[in-house]
Design an enzyme around this catalytic site. Structure first.
Site, PDB file in Angstrom:
ATOM      1  N   ARG A 149     -22.354 154.376-101.928  1.00 36.20           N
ATOM      2  CA  ARG A 149     -22.488 153.193-101.224  1.00 36.20           C
ATOM      3  C   ARG A 149     -21.215 151.929-101.428  1.00 36.20           C
ATOM      4  NH1 ARG A 149     -27.793 154.754-103.221  1.00 36.20           N
ATOM      5  NH2 ARG A 149     -29.062 155.135-101.357  1.00 36.20           N
ATOM      6  N   LYS A 174     -29.868 151.883-105.354  1.00 34.90           N
ATOM      7  CA  LYS A 174     -31.080 150.895-104.766  1.00 34.90           C
ATOM      8  C   LYS A 174     -32.049 151.138-105.777  1.00 34.90           C
ATOM      9  CE  LYS A 174     -30.202 151.014 -99.851  1.00 34.90           C
ATOM     10  NZ  LYS A 174     -30.643 151.428 -98.468  1.00 34.90           N
ATOM     11  N   HIS A 243     -19.599 152.988 -95.156  1.00 42.04           N
ATOM     12  CA  HIS A 243     -20.533 154.062 -95.233  1.00 42.04           C
ATOM     13  C   HIS A 243     -20.162 155.129 -94.250  1.00 42.04           C
ATOM     14  CE1 HIS A 243     -24.572 153.514 -96.934  1.00 42.04           C
ATOM     15  NE2 HIS A 243     -25.093 154.207 -95.833  1.00 42.04           N
ATOM     16  N   ARG A 246     -19.437 157.864 -96.530  1.00 40.13           N
ATOM     17  CA  ARG A 246     -20.278 158.261 -97.084  1.00 40.13           C
ATOM     18  C   ARG A 246     -21.212 159.406 -96.226  1.00 40.13           C
ATOM     19  NH1 ARG A 246     -24.757 157.349-100.980  1.00 40.13           N
ATOM     20  NH2 ARG A 246     -26.696 157.167 -99.861  1.00 40.13           N
ATOM     21  N   HIS A 269     -30.905 159.384-102.219  1.00 40.13           N
ATOM     22  CA  HIS A 269     -31.984 158.927-101.539  1.00 40.13           C
ATOM     23  C   HIS A 269     -33.462 159.210-102.095  1.00 40.13           C
ATOM     24  CE1 HIS A 269     -29.550 159.905 -97.559  1.00 40.13           C
ATOM     25  NE2 HIS A 269     -29.330 158.543 -97.837  1.00 40.13           N
ATOM     26  N   TYR A 278     -28.636 164.244 -91.598  1.00 41.35           N
ATOM     27  CA  TYR A 278     -27.595 164.927 -91.686  1.00 41.35           C
ATOM     28  C   TYR A 278     -27.631 166.537 -91.288  1.00 41.35           C
ATOM     29  CZ  TYR A 278     -26.002 160.619 -93.919  1.00 41.35           C
ATOM     30  OH  TYR A 278     -25.764 159.513 -94.352  1.00 41.35           O
TER      31      TYR A 278
END
Length: 302
Positions: A149, A174, A243, A246, A269, A278
């Site tokens: 990120r 995150k 992004h 990414r 994630h 994806y």
């Protein structure tokens, strides 16, 4: 809402900030969602959190849906409400969570854009030995090599860069969750080249791996501008942003490996459903290959 009710909002946000270490961006989203709830309550003459029921939550979500708010944003808003009322339950302010069983309206999910492998190569294999070019080459290689990120890349320190030369880098994602990610040989070479030149830009005692013209940690907006600059210079005819690399990393990894769980771990994630988007990108690629290659994929003109 009365003053007593409003104080619980401040208390909730302080807990997220101080105990759960939520990022300023996430806190801003939570604050905005709760402000929407309090504004709705004020219009309904609701003054206490105990008076909010599931019908009120449904009405607010339906209203925002009619105003054009997307499914992902509505899901996030409901998640905020659930967390807030869960906090109020723990503090014995309410007796139930009115948002617990509310589902957001489903909307079609927009697939992220990606670059194909050749376009990525053209973008990141930039020429030149100016110090900023050497830095940018290292950033672009690392973006695509490890699927970082923007915030993860800009927050790296010089020790992270040195340790990455062994082929692995640790990033803080995150929720302050650390994860170790492989770094490819080309990215390692680009980072090593940058480390040898970094002192030409960096202020003394600056700990950031990537620095800007002022010698301080490079700002996210500068990284975005540099990426757009190189995309234009390299002839990439689409909107290129961090992004996007990414997304391209994830799509190319899944296309080659088919290992959804591994890609989930690499991306950091928390929920595999986020990664599953994806698989749709992968199917789109397969469909294009099929249409182009299969002798009976298209009707022939008579």
């Amino acid at each position: 809402m009365n003053d007593s009710a409003m104080k619980w909002i401040d208390s909730f946000l302080a807990k997220l900030r101080n105990e759960r270490n939520y990022s300023p961006h996430t806190l801003k989203s939570y604050t905005r969602d709760i402000q929407s709830l309090t504004a709705f309550c004020d219009k309904q003459n609701i003054t206490r959190w105990t008076d909010v029921d599931d019908q009120h939550i449904r009405s607010l979500i339906s209203k925002r849906h009619r105003q054009g708010l997307g499914g992902a944003s509505l899901q996030r808003m409901l998640s905020t409400f659930r967390s807030f009322f869960k906090y109020l339950l723990i503090e014995n302010i309410v007796k139930n969570n009115p948002a617990q069983n509310i589902q957001a309206p489903k909307t079609s999910r927009k697939l992220p854009s990606t670059l194909d492998v050749d376009s990525v190569a053209r973008l990141i294999e930039i020429k030149g030995d100016e110090v900023e070019t050497v830095r940018d080459r290292a950033m672009l290689e690392l973006f695509y090599s490890s699927g970082l990120r923007l915030s993860e890349l800009s927050s790296l320190d010089i020790n992270d860069g040195k340790s990455s030369l062994s082929g692995t880098i640790r990033v803080k994602g995150k929720g302050d969750k650390d994860r170790d990610i492989p770094v490819g040989k080309k990215a390692c070479a680009a980072i090593n080249a940058w480390l040898k030149r970094r002192a030409e830009l960096a202020n003394e005692n600056e700990q950031a791996l990537f620095v800007g013209k002022q010698g301080k940690r490079i700002h996210n907006s500068v990284i975005q501008k540099r990426l757009k600059y190189w995309a234009q210079k390299q002839g990439i005819d689409m909107n290129v942003f961090p992004h996007l690399l990414r997304h391209s990393f994830a799509s190319h990894m899944l296309e080659s490996s088919g290992d959804l769980r591994a890609v989930q771990e690499l991306l950091g994630h928390a929920d595999i459903s986020t990664t599953q988007i994806y698989t749709h990108l992968d199917f789109q690629h397969l469909a294009k290959v099929y249409d182009a290659a299969h002798p009976r994929a298209k009707l022939t003109k008579k």
